[in-house]
Motif scaffolding. Structure first.
Motif, PDB file in Angstrom:
ATOM      1  N   ALA A  86      -2.703 -15.575 -34.406  1.00  0.00           N
ATOM      2  CA  ALA A  86      -3.824 -15.897 -33.528  1.00  0.00           C
ATOM      3  C   ALA A  86      -3.342 -16.470 -32.201  1.00  0.00           C
ATOM      4  O   ALA A  86      -3.868 -16.128 -31.129  1.00  0.00           O
ATOM      5  N   LEU A  87      -2.341 -17.326 -32.257  1.00  0.00           N
ATOM      6  CA  LEU A  87      -1.797 -17.894 -31.023  1.00  0.00           C
ATOM      7  C   LEU A  87      -1.126 -16.819 -30.173  1.00  0.00           C
ATOM      8  O   LEU A  87      -1.266 -16.807 -28.943  1.00  0.00           O
ATOM      9  N   ALA A  88      -0.421 -15.895 -30.820  1.00  0.00           N
ATOM     10  CA  ALA A  88       0.218 -14.795 -30.087  1.00  0.00           C
ATOM     11  C   ALA A  88      -0.815 -13.929 -29.378  1.00  0.00           C
ATOM     12  O   ALA A  88      -0.527 -13.304 -28.347  1.00  0.00           O
ATOM     13  N   ALA A  89      -2.034 -13.886 -29.929  1.00  0.00           N
ATOM     14  CA  ALA A  89      -3.120 -13.112 -29.314  1.00  0.00           C
ATOM     15  C   ALA A  89      -3.860 -13.916 -28.249  1.00  0.00           C
ATOM     16  O   ALA A  89      -4.859 -13.434 -27.692  1.00  0.00           O
ATOM     17  N   GLY A  90      -3.397 -15.133 -27.986  1.00  0.00           N
ATOM     18  CA  GLY A  90      -3.995 -15.942 -26.936  1.00  0.00           C
ATOM     19  C   GLY A  90      -5.272 -16.655 -27.335  1.00  0.00           C
ATOM     20  O   GLY A  90      -6.067 -17.045 -26.474  1.00  0.00           O
ATOM     21  N   LYS A  91      -5.459 -16.879 -28.637  1.00  0.00           N
ATOM     22  CA  LYS A  91      -6.675 -17.537 -29.113  1.00  0.00           C
ATOM     23  C   LYS A  91      -6.457 -19.038 -29.253  1.00  0.00           C
ATOM     24  O   LYS A  91      -5.348 -19.507 -29.504  1.00  0.00           O
ATOM     25  N   HIS A  92      -7.564 -19.782 -29.144  1.00  0.00           N
ATOM     26  CA  HIS A  92      -7.569 -21.165 -29.591  1.00  0.00           C
ATOM     27  C   HIS A  92      -7.638 -21.144 -31.117  1.00  0.00           C
ATOM     28  O   HIS A  92      -8.250 -20.238 -31.701  1.00  0.00           O
ATOM     29  N   VAL A  93      -7.019 -22.129 -31.766  1.00  0.00           N
ATOM     30  CA  VAL A  93      -6.967 -22.116 -33.230  1.00  0.00           C
ATOM     31  C   VAL A  93      -7.340 -23.480 -33.791  1.00  0.00           C
ATOM     32  O   VAL A  93      -6.788 -24.516 -33.405  1.00  0.00           O
ATOM     33  N   LEU A  94      -8.307 -23.447 -34.712  1.00  0.00           N
ATOM     34  CA  LEU A  94      -8.633 -24.607 -35.550  1.00  0.00           C
ATOM     35  C   LEU A  94      -8.193 -24.237 -36.957  1.00  0.00           C
ATOM     36  O   LEU A  94      -8.780 -23.368 -37.596  1.00  0.00           O
ATOM     37  N   SER A  95      -7.112 -24.863 -37.409  1.00  0.00           N
ATOM     38  CA  SER A  95      -6.499 -24.496 -38.695  1.00  0.00           C
ATOM     39  C   SER A  95      -6.760 -25.568 -39.731  1.00  0.00           C
ATOM     40  O   SER A  95      -6.583 -26.763 -39.464  1.00  0.00           O
ATOM     41  N   ARG A 110       3.956 -24.821 -33.414  1.00  0.00           N
ATOM     42  CA  ARG A 110       3.931 -25.655 -32.201  1.00  0.00           C
ATOM     43  C   ARG A 110       4.471 -24.904 -30.992  1.00  0.00           C
ATOM     44  O   ARG A 110       3.876 -24.927 -29.910  1.00  0.00           O
ATOM     45  N   GLU A 111       5.582 -24.204 -31.181  1.00  0.00           N
ATOM     46  CA  GLU A 111       6.164 -23.435 -30.074  1.00  0.00           C
ATOM     47  C   GLU A 111       5.226 -22.314 -29.632  1.00  0.00           C
ATOM     48  O   GLU A 111       5.079 -22.044 -28.431  1.00  0.00           O
ATOM     49  N   ALA A 112       4.563 -21.679 -30.604  1.00  0.00           N
ATOM     50  CA  ALA A 112       3.636 -20.589 -30.278  1.00  0.00           C
ATOM     51  C   ALA A 112       2.438 -21.120 -29.497  1.00  0.00           C
ATOM     52  O   ALA A 112       1.946 -20.464 -28.572  1.00  0.00           O
ATOM     53  N   ALA A 113       1.961 -22.318 -29.853  1.00  0.00           N
ATOM     54  CA  ALA A 113       0.837 -22.913 -29.135  1.00  0.00           C
ATOM     55  C   ALA A 113       1.225 -23.251 -27.702  1.00  0.00           C
ATOM     56  O   ALA A 113       0.447 -23.031 -26.759  1.00  0.00           O
ATOM     57  N   ALA A 114       2.439 -23.770 -27.535  1.00  0.00           N
ATOM     58  CA  ALA A 114       2.907 -24.093 -26.180  1.00  0.00           C
ATOM     59  C   ALA A 114       3.028 -22.827 -25.334  1.00  0.00           C
ATOM     60  O   ALA A 114       2.645 -22.807 -24.154  1.00  0.00           O
ATOM     61  N   LYS A 115       3.525 -21.768 -25.924  1.00  0.00           N
ATOM     62  CA  LYS A 115       3.682 -20.492 -25.211  1.00  0.00           C
ATOM     63  C   LYS A 115       2.329 -19.894 -24.858  1.00  0.00           C
ATOM     64  O   LYS A 115       2.127 -19.363 -23.763  1.00  0.00           O
ATOM     65  N   ALA A 116       1.359 -20.009 -25.785  1.00  0.00           N
ATOM     66  CA  ALA A 116       0.034 -19.432 -25.555  1.00  0.00           C
ATOM     67  C   ALA A 116      -0.760 -20.218 -24.519  1.00  0.00           C
ATOM     68  O   ALA A 116      -1.600 -19.665 -23.813  1.00  0.00           O
ATOM     69  N   GLY A 117      -0.518 -21.541 -24.468  1.00  0.00           N
ATOM     70  CA  GLY A 117      -1.273 -22.384 -23.566  1.00  0.00           C
ATOM     71  C   GLY A 117      -2.708 -22.588 -24.011  1.00  0.00           C
ATOM     72  O   GLY A 117      -3.574 -22.949 -23.211  1.00  0.00           O
ATOM     73  N   THR A 118      -2.957 -22.354 -25.294  1.00  0.00           N
ATOM     74  CA  THR A 118      -4.302 -22.525 -25.846  1.00  0.00           C
ATOM     75  C   THR A 118      -4.349 -23.793 -26.695  1.00  0.00           C
ATOM     76  O   THR A 118      -3.333 -24.444 -26.922  1.00  0.00           O
ATOM     77  N   VAL A 119      -5.536 -24.120 -27.173  1.00  0.00           N
ATOM     78  CA  VAL A 119      -5.717 -25.328 -27.976  1.00  0.00           C
ATOM     79  C   VAL A 119      -5.432 -25.009 -29.442  1.00  0.00           C
ATOM     80  O   VAL A 119      -6.019 -24.086 -30.006  1.00  0.00           O
ATOM     81  N   PHE A 120      -4.536 -25.767 -30.027  1.00  0.00           N
ATOM     82  CA  PHE A 120      -4.273 -25.672 -31.464  1.00  0.00           C
ATOM     83  C   PHE A 120      -4.516 -27.031 -32.083  1.00  0.00           C
ATOM     84  O   PHE A 120      -3.996 -28.051 -31.615  1.00  0.00           O
ATOM     85  N   MET A 121      -5.294 -27.057 -33.161  1.00  0.00           N
ATOM     86  CA  MET A 121      -5.555 -28.332 -33.835  1.00  0.00           C
ATOM     87  C   MET A 121      -5.626 -28.145 -35.339  1.00  0.00           C
ATOM     88  O   MET A 121      -6.213 -27.182 -35.830  1.00  0.00           O
ATOM     89  N   GLU A 122      -4.977 -29.071 -36.034  1.00  0.00           N
ATOM     90  CA  GLU A 122      -5.031 -29.131 -37.487  1.00  0.00           C
ATOM     91  C   GLU A 122      -6.303 -29.905 -37.870  1.00  0.00           C
ATOM     92  O   GLU A 122      -6.581 -30.966 -37.307  1.00  0.00           O
ATOM     93  N   ALA A 123      -7.066 -29.382 -38.824  1.00  0.00           N
ATOM     94  CA  ALA A 123      -8.422 -29.872 -39.066  1.00  0.00           C
ATOM     95  C   ALA A 123      -8.483 -31.127 -39.939  1.00  0.00           C
ATOM     96  O   ALA A 123      -9.084 -31.121 -41.017  1.00  0.00           O
TER      97      ALA A 123
END
Length: 335
Positions: A86-95, A110-123
Protein backbone atom coordinates in the motif's frame (compact mmCIF):
# COMPACT_ATOMS: atom_id res chain seq x y z
CA UNK A 1 -15.46 19.34 8.09
CA UNK A 2 -12.75 18.79 5.49
CA UNK A 3 -13.19 16.44 2.54
CA UNK A 4 -14.02 12.90 3.72
CA UNK A 5 -11.30 10.28 3.58
CA UNK A 6 -11.78 7.63 0.88
CA UNK A 7 -10.93 4.36 2.61
CA UNK A 8 -10.37 0.86 1.24
CA UNK A 9 -10.54 -2.13 3.59
CA UNK A 10 -8.37 -5.22 3.15
CA UNK A 11 -10.30 -8.34 4.11
CA UNK A 12 -13.76 -8.84 5.55
CA UNK A 13 -12.62 -9.13 9.15
CA UNK A 14 -15.28 -8.97 11.86
CA UNK A 15 -13.28 -6.39 13.80
CA UNK A 16 -13.66 -3.86 10.97
CA UNK A 17 -17.32 -3.25 11.77
CA UNK A 18 -16.36 -1.68 15.12
CA UNK A 19 -12.80 -0.59 14.35
CA UNK A 20 -13.47 1.23 11.07
CA UNK A 21 -16.94 0.97 9.52
CA UNK A 22 -18.81 2.39 12.51
CA UNK A 23 -16.27 5.16 13.15
CA UNK A 24 -16.28 6.14 9.45
CA UNK A 25 -20.06 6.39 9.52
CA UNK A 26 -19.93 8.43 12.75
CA UNK A 27 -17.36 10.88 11.38
CA UNK A 28 -18.53 11.22 7.78
CA UNK A 29 -15.73 9.37 6.01
CA UNK A 30 -16.32 7.10 3.01
CA UNK A 31 -15.53 3.39 2.84
CA UNK A 32 -15.25 3.15 -0.94
CA UNK A 33 -14.05 -0.44 -1.37
CA UNK A 34 -13.46 -3.77 0.31
CA UNK A 35 -11.53 -6.80 -0.94
CA UNK A 36 -11.41 -10.35 0.42
CA UNK A 37 -9.90 -13.64 -0.71
CA UNK A 38 -13.46 -14.84 -1.30
CA UNK A 39 -15.34 -12.36 -3.50
CA UNK A 40 -18.74 -13.61 -2.32
CA UNK A 41 -17.73 -12.87 1.26
CA UNK A 42 -16.61 -9.39 0.25
CA UNK A 43 -19.91 -8.78 -1.53
CA UNK A 44 -21.89 -9.87 1.52
CA UNK A 45 -19.72 -7.67 3.72
CA UNK A 46 -20.18 -4.66 1.43
CA UNK A 47 -23.94 -5.15 1.39
CA UNK A 48 -24.12 -5.48 5.18
CA UNK A 49 -21.94 -2.48 5.94
CA UNK A 50 -22.74 -0.10 3.11
CA UNK A 51 -19.32 -0.27 1.43
CA UNK A 52 -19.55 1.38 -1.98
CA UNK A 53 -18.02 -1.42 -4.04
CA UNK A 54 -16.02 -4.65 -4.04
CA UNK A 55 -12.49 -4.94 -5.42
CA UNK A 56 -11.44 -8.20 -7.05
CA UNK A 57 -8.30 -8.60 -4.94
CA UNK A 58 -6.16 -6.88 -2.33
CA UNK A 59 -3.83 -5.71 -5.12
CA UNK A 60 -6.75 -4.31 -7.12
CA UNK A 61 -7.99 -2.37 -4.10
CA UNK A 62 -4.55 -0.90 -3.47
CA UNK A 63 -4.25 0.11 -7.14
CA UNK A 64 -7.67 1.80 -7.17
CA UNK A 65 -7.07 5.54 -7.70
CA UNK A 66 -10.13 6.45 -5.63
CA UNK A 67 -8.76 4.66 -2.55
CA UNK A 68 -6.48 7.08 -0.73
CA UNK A 69 -6.35 5.32 2.66
CA UNK A 70 -5.82 1.58 3.09
CA UNK A 71 -7.01 0.01 6.33
CA UNK A 72 -5.24 -3.28 7.03
CA UNK A 73 -6.94 -5.56 9.60
CA UNK A 74 -5.65 -8.82 8.07
CA UNK A 75 -3.99 -11.62 10.06
CA UNK A 76 -0.77 -10.42 11.72
CA UNK A 77 1.53 -12.07 9.20
CA UNK A 78 -0.16 -10.15 6.37
CA UNK A 79 0.30 -6.74 7.96
CA UNK A 80 3.88 -6.25 6.78
CA UNK A 81 3.50 -7.38 3.14
CA UNK A 82 0.31 -5.44 2.47
CA UNK A 83 1.47 -2.36 4.39
CA UNK A 84 4.52 -2.34 2.13
CA UNK A 85 2.37 -2.80 -0.98
CA UNK A 86 0.00 0.00 0.00
CA UNK A 87 2.82 2.40 0.80
CA UNK A 88 4.55 1.56 -2.49
CA UNK A 89 1.30 2.56 -4.22
CA UNK A 90 1.42 5.94 -2.49
CA UNK A 91 -1.46 5.31 -0.08
CA UNK A 92 -1.93 6.44 3.48
CA UNK A 93 -2.09 3.37 5.74
CA UNK A 94 -3.90 2.66 8.99
CA UNK A 95 -2.62 -0.77 10.02
CA UNK A 96 -3.87 -2.95 12.80
CA UNK A 97 -1.19 -3.76 15.30
CA UNK A 98 1.48 -4.95 15.14
CA UNK A 99 2.70 -3.23 11.97
CA UNK A 100 4.73 -6.25 10.87
CA UNK A 101 5.77 -9.75 11.91
CA UNK A 102 9.08 -8.70 13.48
CA UNK A 103 11.33 -5.68 13.97
CA UNK A 104 13.24 -6.17 10.73
CA UNK A 105 10.04 -6.06 8.71
CA UNK A 106 8.71 -3.14 10.76
CA UNK A 107 11.85 -1.19 9.83
CA UNK A 108 11.15 -1.91 6.15
CA UNK A 109 7.63 -0.53 6.61
CA UNK A 110 9.12 2.59 8.20
CA UNK A 111 11.47 3.07 5.25
CA UNK A 112 8.59 2.55 2.80
CA UNK A 113 6.50 5.18 4.61
CA UNK A 114 9.36 7.67 4.48
CA UNK A 115 9.84 7.02 0.76
CA UNK A 116 6.10 7.33 0.05
CA UNK A 117 5.73 10.53 2.05
CA UNK A 118 2.29 9.37 3.17
CA UNK A 119 0.81 8.88 6.63
CA UNK A 120 1.41 5.49 8.24
CA UNK A 121 -0.02 4.69 11.65
CA UNK A 122 -0.28 1.58 13.77
CA UNK A 123 -3.81 1.37 15.19
CA UNK A 124 -3.20 1.63 18.93
CA UNK A 125 -6.64 3.19 19.26
CA UNK A 126 -6.66 3.13 23.08
CA UNK A 127 -4.17 6.00 23.09
CA UNK A 128 -6.75 8.42 21.66
CA UNK A 129 -9.49 7.82 24.23
CA UNK A 130 -9.98 10.20 27.17
CA UNK A 131 -9.40 7.26 29.56
CA UNK A 132 -5.77 6.94 28.51
CA UNK A 133 -5.31 10.69 28.32
CA UNK A 134 -6.63 10.94 31.87
CA UNK A 135 -4.23 8.28 33.16
CA UNK A 136 -1.39 10.37 31.79
CA UNK A 137 -2.85 13.63 33.14
CA UNK A 138 -3.13 12.22 36.66
CA UNK A 139 0.47 11.03 36.54
CA UNK A 140 1.70 14.32 35.08
CA UNK A 141 -0.20 16.38 37.67
CA UNK A 142 1.81 14.95 40.55
CA UNK A 143 -1.33 13.86 42.39
CA UNK A 144 -0.02 10.30 42.78
CA UNK A 145 3.58 11.43 43.17
CA UNK A 146 6.54 10.05 41.26
CA UNK A 147 6.10 6.98 39.09
CA UNK A 148 7.09 3.79 40.94
CA UNK A 149 5.49 0.84 39.16
CA UNK A 150 3.11 0.04 36.29
CA UNK A 151 1.09 -3.14 35.80
CA UNK A 152 -0.75 -4.00 32.60
CA UNK A 153 -2.73 -7.17 31.95
CA UNK A 154 -4.46 -7.91 28.64
CA UNK A 155 -6.20 -11.28 28.57
CA UNK A 156 -9.11 -12.96 26.78
CA UNK A 157 -10.73 -16.40 26.71
CA UNK A 158 -9.18 -18.69 24.12
CA UNK A 159 -10.11 -18.26 20.46
CA UNK A 160 -10.93 -21.45 18.53
CA UNK A 161 -7.99 -23.70 17.68
CA UNK A 162 -8.48 -22.84 14.00
CA UNK A 163 -8.14 -19.09 14.65
CA UNK A 164 -5.19 -17.48 12.80
CA UNK A 165 -4.04 -15.99 16.10
CA UNK A 166 -2.72 -19.48 16.97
CA UNK A 167 -0.83 -19.78 13.65
CA UNK A 168 2.94 -19.29 13.72
CA UNK A 169 3.18 -18.76 9.91
CA UNK A 170 0.57 -15.99 10.30
CA UNK A 171 2.59 -14.42 13.15
CA UNK A 172 0.15 -15.44 15.86
CA UNK A 173 0.59 -15.52 19.61
CA UNK A 174 -0.58 -13.80 22.76
CA UNK A 175 2.05 -11.06 22.61
CA UNK A 176 1.23 -10.21 19.00
CA UNK A 177 -2.50 -9.99 19.64
CA UNK A 178 -2.66 -8.74 23.24
CA UNK A 179 0.76 -8.17 24.74
CA UNK A 180 1.51 -5.48 22.19
CA UNK A 181 -0.98 -3.34 24.17
CA UNK A 182 0.57 -4.32 27.50
CA UNK A 183 4.03 -3.32 26.31
CA UNK A 184 2.93 -0.22 24.41
CA UNK A 185 1.10 1.17 27.45
CA UNK A 186 4.40 1.01 29.36
CA UNK A 187 6.42 2.50 26.49
CA UNK A 188 4.24 5.61 26.30
CA UNK A 189 5.00 6.43 29.95
CA UNK A 190 8.59 7.30 29.00
CA UNK A 191 8.08 11.09 29.51
CA UNK A 192 7.38 10.52 33.21
CA UNK A 193 9.92 7.73 33.73
CA UNK A 194 13.21 9.17 32.56
CA UNK A 195 12.96 7.46 29.18
CA UNK A 196 11.79 4.27 27.52
CA UNK A 197 11.67 1.00 29.48
CA UNK A 198 14.06 -1.88 28.89
CA UNK A 199 13.19 -5.54 29.26
CA UNK A 200 14.60 -7.21 32.38
CA UNK A 201 13.12 -10.71 32.02
CA UNK A 202 10.18 -12.58 30.54
CA UNK A 203 8.42 -15.91 31.00
CA UNK A 204 5.87 -17.53 28.72
CA UNK A 205 3.91 -20.67 27.96
CA UNK A 206 3.44 -22.41 24.63
CA UNK A 207 -0.01 -23.22 23.25
CA UNK A 208 -0.62 -26.99 23.22
CA UNK A 209 -0.69 -28.18 19.63
CA UNK A 210 0.82 -24.93 18.30
CA UNK A 211 4.62 -25.19 18.50
CA UNK A 212 6.35 -21.86 18.87
CA UNK A 213 3.14 -19.96 19.61
CA UNK A 214 2.79 -18.28 23.00
CA UNK A 215 -0.43 -18.74 24.95
CA UNK A 216 0.72 -16.33 27.65
CA UNK A 217 3.71 -14.17 28.48
CA UNK A 218 4.74 -12.04 31.46
CA UNK A 219 7.45 -9.40 31.00
CA UNK A 220 9.33 -7.43 33.65
CA UNK A 221 10.65 -4.02 32.64
CA UNK A 222 12.68 -1.20 34.17
CA UNK A 223 12.65 2.52 33.39
CA UNK A 224 15.75 4.77 33.51
CA UNK A 225 14.22 6.81 36.34
CA UNK A 226 14.01 3.78 38.64
CA UNK A 227 10.37 2.78 38.15
CA UNK A 228 9.52 -0.81 37.24
CA UNK A 229 6.81 -2.36 35.13
CA UNK A 230 5.10 -5.65 34.48
CA UNK A 231 3.37 -6.32 31.16
CA UNK A 232 1.29 -9.49 30.99
CA UNK A 233 -0.89 -11.10 28.37
CA UNK A 234 -2.88 -14.33 28.17
CA UNK A 235 -4.87 -15.64 25.20
CA UNK A 236 -6.57 -18.53 27.01
CA UNK A 237 -7.69 -16.81 30.21
CA UNK A 238 -10.79 -17.52 32.26
CA UNK A 239 -12.17 -14.03 31.58
CA UNK A 240 -11.53 -10.78 29.74
CA UNK A 241 -9.16 -8.44 31.56
CA UNK A 242 -7.52 -5.35 30.08
CA UNK A 243 -6.30 -3.31 33.03
CA UNK A 244 -3.62 -0.66 33.51
CA UNK A 245 -2.53 0.31 37.03
CA UNK A 246 -0.05 3.13 37.55
CA UNK A 247 1.42 3.31 41.05
CA UNK A 248 3.13 6.45 42.35
CA UNK A 249 4.82 7.48 45.56
CA UNK A 250 1.60 9.13 46.78
CA UNK A 251 -1.12 6.92 45.31
CA UNK A 252 -2.26 5.12 42.21
CA UNK A 253 -4.54 5.42 39.18
CA UNK A 254 -6.32 2.49 37.55
CA UNK A 255 -8.14 1.97 34.26
CA UNK A 256 -10.07 -1.32 34.54
CA UNK A 257 -10.23 -1.60 30.73
CA UNK A 258 -7.74 0.64 28.96
CA UNK A 259 -7.82 -1.34 25.69
CA UNK A 260 -11.59 -1.06 25.14
CA UNK A 261 -12.37 2.00 27.26
CA UNK A 262 -15.73 2.57 25.57
CA UNK A 263 -16.94 -0.63 27.27
CA UNK A 264 -15.73 0.51 30.72
CA UNK A 265 -14.88 4.20 30.91
CA UNK A 266 -13.79 4.31 34.56
CA UNK A 267 -10.60 5.82 35.87
CA UNK A 268 -10.09 5.19 39.59
CA UNK A 269 -7.74 7.43 41.58
CA UNK A 270 -6.58 6.37 45.06
CA UNK A 271 -4.52 8.61 47.35
CA UNK A 272 -4.27 9.32 51.08
CA UNK A 273 -7.22 11.67 50.59
CA UNK A 274 -9.42 8.77 49.52
CA UNK A 275 -10.72 7.17 46.35
CA UNK A 276 -12.71 8.64 43.48
CA UNK A 277 -14.01 7.23 40.21
CA UNK A 278 -14.12 9.36 37.08
CA UNK A 279 -16.07 8.40 33.98
CA UNK A 280 -14.66 9.54 30.68
CA UNK A 281 -17.36 8.60 28.18
CA UNK A 282 -18.40 5.63 26.09
CA UNK A 283 -17.64 7.08 22.66
CA UNK A 284 -15.52 4.51 20.82
CA UNK A 285 -11.74 4.74 21.01
CA UNK A 286 -11.75 3.73 17.32
CA UNK A 287 -13.79 6.84 16.49
CA UNK A 288 -11.31 9.10 18.29
CA UNK A 289 -8.53 7.31 16.40
CA UNK A 290 -10.07 7.81 12.96
CA UNK A 291 -10.65 11.50 13.71
CA UNK A 292 -7.00 11.96 14.66
CA UNK A 293 -5.80 10.03 11.60
CA UNK A 294 -8.01 12.14 9.31
CA UNK A 295 -6.75 15.35 10.92
CA UNK A 296 -3.21 14.22 10.14
CA UNK A 297 -3.99 13.31 6.52
CA UNK A 298 -6.08 16.43 5.81
CA UNK A 299 -4.47 19.03 8.03
CA UNK A 300 -1.04 17.75 8.98
CA UNK A 301 -1.93 17.65 12.68
CA UNK A 302 0.60 15.73 14.81
CA UNK A 303 -0.01 12.14 15.87
CA UNK A 304 1.33 10.36 18.98
CA UNK A 305 2.07 7.30 16.82
CA UNK A 306 4.43 7.11 13.85
CA UNK A 307 6.57 4.50 12.05
CA UNK A 308 9.42 5.00 14.55
CA UNK A 309 7.06 4.12 17.39
CA UNK A 310 5.95 1.00 15.50
CA UNK A 311 9.56 -0.18 15.13
CA UNK A 312 10.28 0.44 18.82
CA UNK A 313 7.23 -1.57 19.87
CA UNK A 314 8.11 -4.44 17.53
CA UNK A 315 11.71 -4.45 18.79
CA UNK A 316 10.46 -4.78 22.36
CA UNK A 317 8.10 -7.60 21.33
CA UNK A 318 10.97 -9.48 19.67
CA UNK A 319 13.13 -8.97 22.77
CA UNK A 320 10.38 -10.29 25.04
CA UNK A 321 9.90 -13.34 22.84
CA UNK A 322 13.60 -14.21 22.93
CA UNK A 323 13.81 -13.69 26.70
CA UNK A 324 10.87 -16.05 27.24
CA UNK A 325 12.38 -18.77 25.05
CA UNK A 326 10.43 -18.11 21.84
CA UNK A 327 11.60 -16.94 18.45
CA UNK A 328 10.34 -13.67 16.97
CA UNK A 329 7.55 -14.26 14.47
CA UNK A 330 8.68 -15.30 10.98
CA UNK A 331 7.92 -13.23 7.91
CA UNK A 332 4.94 -14.44 5.94
CA UNK A 333 5.78 -16.69 3.01
CA UNK A 334 3.07 -16.80 0.36
CA UNK A 335 2.05 -20.33 -0.62
Amino acid sequence: MSEPLRIGVLGAARISASSLIGPARATGHRVVAVAARDRARAEAYAAEHGVERVAGSYAELIADPEVEVVYNPLANGLHGPWNLAALAAGKHVLSEKPSASNAEEAAEVREAAAKAGTVFMEAFHYLFHPVTRRLHEVLASGEIGELRHVETMVAIPAPADSDPRWSLPLAGGAVMDLGCYSLHALRVLAPWAGGAPRLVSARGGERAGAPGVDEWLDADLAFPGGATGSASCHMAYDRLEMSCRIIGSLGEVLAPNFVLPHTDDRVVVRTADGERTERLGTRSSYTYQLEAFADRVRGGDPLPLDPDDAVSTMTLIDTAYRAAGFEPRPRYIAA
